[in-house]
Structures are given as structure tokens and as C-alpha cells.
Design a protein around this motif. Sequence first.
Motif, PDB file in Angstrom:
ATOM      1  N   ILE A   6       0.867  -1.170   0.000  1.00  0.00           N
ATOM      2  CA  ILE A   6       0.000   0.000   0.000  1.00  0.00           C
ATOM      3  C   ILE A   6       0.906   1.223   0.000  1.00  0.00           C
ATOM      4  CG2 ILE A   6      -1.742   1.280   1.300  1.00  0.00           C
ATOM      5  CD1 ILE A   6      -2.402  -1.477   2.655  1.00  0.00           C
ATOM      6  N   ILE A   7       0.656   2.137  -0.928  1.00  0.00           N
ATOM      7  CA  ILE A   7       1.453   3.358  -1.003  1.00  0.00           C
ATOM      8  C   ILE A   7       0.504   4.542  -0.873  1.00  0.00           C
ATOM      9  CG2 ILE A   7       3.023   4.752  -2.398  1.00  0.00           C
ATOM     10  CD1 ILE A   7       3.962   2.125  -3.714  1.00  0.00           C
ATOM     11  N   VAL A  92       3.680   2.056   2.684  1.00  0.00           N
ATOM     12  CA  VAL A  92       4.598   3.180   2.577  1.00  0.00           C
ATOM     13  C   VAL A  92       3.762   4.439   2.771  1.00  0.00           C
ATOM     14  CG1 VAL A  92       6.137   4.455   1.029  1.00  0.00           C
ATOM     15  CG2 VAL A  92       6.075   1.963   0.932  1.00  0.00           C
ATOM     16  N   THR A  93       4.173   5.301   3.679  1.00  0.00           N
ATOM     17  CA  THR A  93       3.435   6.543   3.910  1.00  0.00           C
ATOM     18  C   THR A  93       3.929   7.635   2.950  1.00  0.00           C
ATOM     19  OG1 THR A  93       5.009   7.317   5.570  1.00  0.00           O
ATOM     20  CG2 THR A  93       3.131   6.007   6.364  1.00  0.00           C
ATOM     21  N   ALA A  94       3.157   8.693   2.858  1.00  0.00           N
ATOM     22  CA  ALA A  94       3.536   9.820   1.995  1.00  0.00           C
ATOM     23  C   ALA A  94       4.852  10.437   2.471  1.00  0.00           C
ATOM     24  CB  ALA A  94       2.421  10.854   1.962  1.00  0.00           C
ATOM     25  N   ASP A  95       5.084  10.453   3.776  1.00  0.00           N
ATOM     26  CA  ASP A  95       6.342  10.987   4.308  1.00  0.00           C
ATOM     27  C   ASP A  95       7.544  10.187   3.819  1.00  0.00           C
ATOM     28  OD1 ASP A  95       4.966  12.925   5.693  1.00  0.00           O
ATOM     29  OD2 ASP A  95       4.981  11.822   7.599  1.00  0.00           O
ATOM     30  N   MET A  96       7.373   8.884   3.723  1.00  0.00           N
ATOM     31  CA  MET A  96       8.462   8.030   3.255  1.00  0.00           C
ATOM     32  C   MET A  96       8.810   8.330   1.798  1.00  0.00           C
ATOM     33  SD  MET A  96       9.843   4.665   3.971  1.00  0.00           S
ATOM     34  CE  MET A  96      11.004   3.838   2.934  1.00  0.00           C
ATOM     35  N   ILE A  97       7.787   8.602   0.990  1.00  0.00           N
ATOM     36  CA  ILE A  97       8.048   8.948  -0.411  1.00  0.00           C
ATOM     37  C   ILE A  97       8.917  10.193  -0.472  1.00  0.00           C
ATOM     38  CG2 ILE A  97       7.004   9.656  -2.608  1.00  0.00           C
ATOM     39  CD1 ILE A  97       4.528   8.008  -1.779  1.00  0.00           C
ATOM     40  N   LYS A  99      11.304  11.048   1.306  1.00  0.00           N
ATOM     41  CA  LYS A  99      12.714  10.772   1.578  1.00  0.00           C
ATOM     42  C   LYS A  99      13.473  10.394   0.306  1.00  0.00           C
ATOM     43  CE  LYS A  99      11.903   9.431   6.311  1.00  0.00           C
ATOM     44  NZ  LYS A  99      11.959   8.377   7.312  1.00  0.00           N
ATOM     45  N   TYR A 100      12.720  10.160  -0.755  1.00  0.00           N
ATOM     46  CA  TYR A 100      13.324   9.804  -2.040  1.00  0.00           C
ATOM     47  C   TYR A 100      13.088  10.951  -3.013  1.00  0.00           C
ATOM     48  CZ  TYR A 100      13.854   5.172  -0.110  1.00  0.00           C
ATOM     49  OH  TYR A 100      14.233   4.123   0.679  1.00  0.00           O
ATOM     50  N   GLU A 101      13.859  10.938  -4.081  1.00  0.00           N
ATOM     51  CA  GLU A 101      13.730  11.990  -5.086  1.00  0.00           C
ATOM     52  C   GLU A 101      12.342  11.994  -5.713  1.00  0.00           C
ATOM     53  OE1 GLU A 101      16.080  12.882  -9.141  1.00  0.00           O
ATOM     54  OE2 GLU A 101      17.346  12.465  -7.395  1.00  0.00           O
ATOM     55  N   ASN A 102      11.807  10.787  -5.929  1.00  0.00           N
ATOM     56  CA  ASN A 102      10.469  10.667  -6.505  1.00  0.00           C
ATOM     57  C   ASN A 102       9.914   9.272  -6.217  1.00  0.00           C
ATOM     58  OD1 ASN A 102      11.604   8.894  -8.509  1.00  0.00           O
ATOM     59  ND2 ASN A 102      12.233  10.688  -9.662  1.00  0.00           N
ATOM     60  N   LEU A 103       8.672   9.062  -6.561  1.00  0.00           N
ATOM     61  CA  LEU A 103       8.020   7.776  -6.314  1.00  0.00           C
ATOM     62  C   LEU A 103       8.692   6.655  -7.094  1.00  0.00           C
ATOM     63  CD1 LEU A 103       5.732   6.187  -4.983  1.00  0.00           C
ATOM     64  CD2 LEU A 103       4.270   6.838  -6.890  1.00  0.00           C
ATOM     65  N   SER A 104       9.146   6.943  -8.277  1.00  0.00           N
ATOM     66  CA  SER A 104       9.815   5.935  -9.100  1.00  0.00           C
ATOM     67  C   SER A 104      11.070   5.396  -8.407  1.00  0.00           C
ATOM     68  CB  SER A 104      10.172   6.543 -10.452  1.00  0.00           C
ATOM     69  OG  SER A 104      10.890   5.628 -11.221  1.00  0.00           O
ATOM     70  N   GLN A 105      11.821   6.279  -7.777  1.00  0.00           N
ATOM     71  CA  GLN A 105      13.026   5.867  -7.068  1.00  0.00           C
ATOM     72  C   GLN A 105      12.673   4.950  -5.888  1.00  0.00           C
ATOM     73  OE1 GLN A 105      15.309   8.752  -4.650  1.00  0.00           O
ATOM     74  NE2 GLN A 105      16.963   8.384  -6.120  1.00  0.00           N
ATOM     75  N   LEU A 106      11.586   5.265  -5.196  1.00  0.00           N
ATOM     76  CA  LEU A 106      11.128   4.410  -4.101  1.00  0.00           C
ATOM     77  C   LEU A 106      10.702   3.037  -4.629  1.00  0.00           C
ATOM     78  CD1 LEU A 106      10.289   3.847  -1.166  1.00  0.00           C
ATOM     79  CD2 LEU A 106       8.087   4.881  -1.733  1.00  0.00           C
ATOM     80  N   LEU A 107       9.965   3.012  -5.735  1.00  0.00           N
ATOM     81  CA  LEU A 107       9.553   1.735  -6.328  1.00  0.00           C
ATOM     82  C   LEU A 107      10.766   0.892  -6.714  1.00  0.00           C
ATOM     83  CD1 LEU A 107       6.560   2.851  -8.585  1.00  0.00           C
ATOM     84  CD2 LEU A 107       6.442   1.456  -6.504  1.00  0.00           C
ATOM     85  N   ALA A 108      11.772   1.518  -7.278  1.00  0.00           N
ATOM     86  CA  ALA A 108      12.995   0.798  -7.645  1.00  0.00           C
ATOM     87  C   ALA A 108      13.647   0.188  -6.404  1.00  0.00           C
ATOM     88  CB  ALA A 108      13.967   1.735  -8.363  1.00  0.00           C
ATOM     89  N   LYS A 109      13.679   0.947  -5.322  1.00  0.00           N
ATOM     90  CA  LYS A 109      14.268   0.465  -4.068  1.00  0.00           C
ATOM     91  C   LYS A 109      13.473  -0.727  -3.521  1.00  0.00           C
ATOM     92  CE  LYS A 109      17.207   1.589  -0.683  1.00  0.00           C
ATOM     93  NZ  LYS A 109      18.635   1.523  -0.823  1.00  0.00           N
TER      94      LYS A 109
END
Length: 146
Positions: A6-7, A92-97, A99-109
Amino acid sequence: MKTGIIIICHNQEKTLDTLQCVQHIHHSKNIEFCFVNNNSNDNTYELLKEISEVCQNVSVVNINKYKKDISAIRAGARFMFDQFTIQYLGFVTADMIGKYENLSQLLAKILNNQLHIVSSRQSFLKQRKMKLTLFQSLFPISDYLE
């Protein structure tokens, strides 16, 4: 069985590159994504819908009145358990997103750590003596990202 993620998204339009997100999601295996749009004031919901139209393993839940993260997570969890057979459900909370440059970077991680997330969660649940309820079984993905 699948792993659900869940994002929570709130006003992510500027950090949401739909093309890159779709590419990462297409490489995911056995993951069902649920994006929860938490009453965004921008075009976040429309962008999430675009992603869900292209990716079969993406669902979008829209919340029309802003909720605290825990309420948004619960809305996504109820949806996921109603629609799918999910073995593990992380969030994943909105705050966690942020911490990354963008949502795509978080998905890659998340995708790069998918095996670690599942195996760590399996180990944790084996150590538990009691079966967890729906909401007790939710876990923050950030605990498992390296």
C-alpha cells in the motif's frame, strides 16, 4: 500468494513520473500495489489512475476527505484483503516517499529489496506464536529497505 504494498500518496504530482513508475511496476513479480490517494489537491489521482490502466497489478483507492496515515493505510488494507489473496501486506506513507527523489526511485528500491522484504517478514512471522489480525499483520516497508 502475493505480497501487497500500500502506497499512500498526497499531492505527489510533481514527484510522480508515470512512465518510470510503470516500467518499475512491470518488472515486479508477485506484488500487488494499492495506491491510496489521500485527498490530493493536484492531479495525483489522475496520474495514479493512468498507472493502474496500464498495469494489471495496480489498484487505486481514492479518499475524498484527508485522513491521517493510519486511516489511509487501513482503507488500503481493507481493499486489498477484499480483492486479493495476500500473504504479506506492507505499506509506505507519503512521508516516506518524500525521503526519495520521486516515487519511481522508491519503487525501484522496493523492487531491488523484494526478496529481503519477503524473507525478513517470513522470519518475523515464524517467531510469532500467535496469528496476527488483519491490521496487526501490516508492516512498514521502510523497516526492510537497505
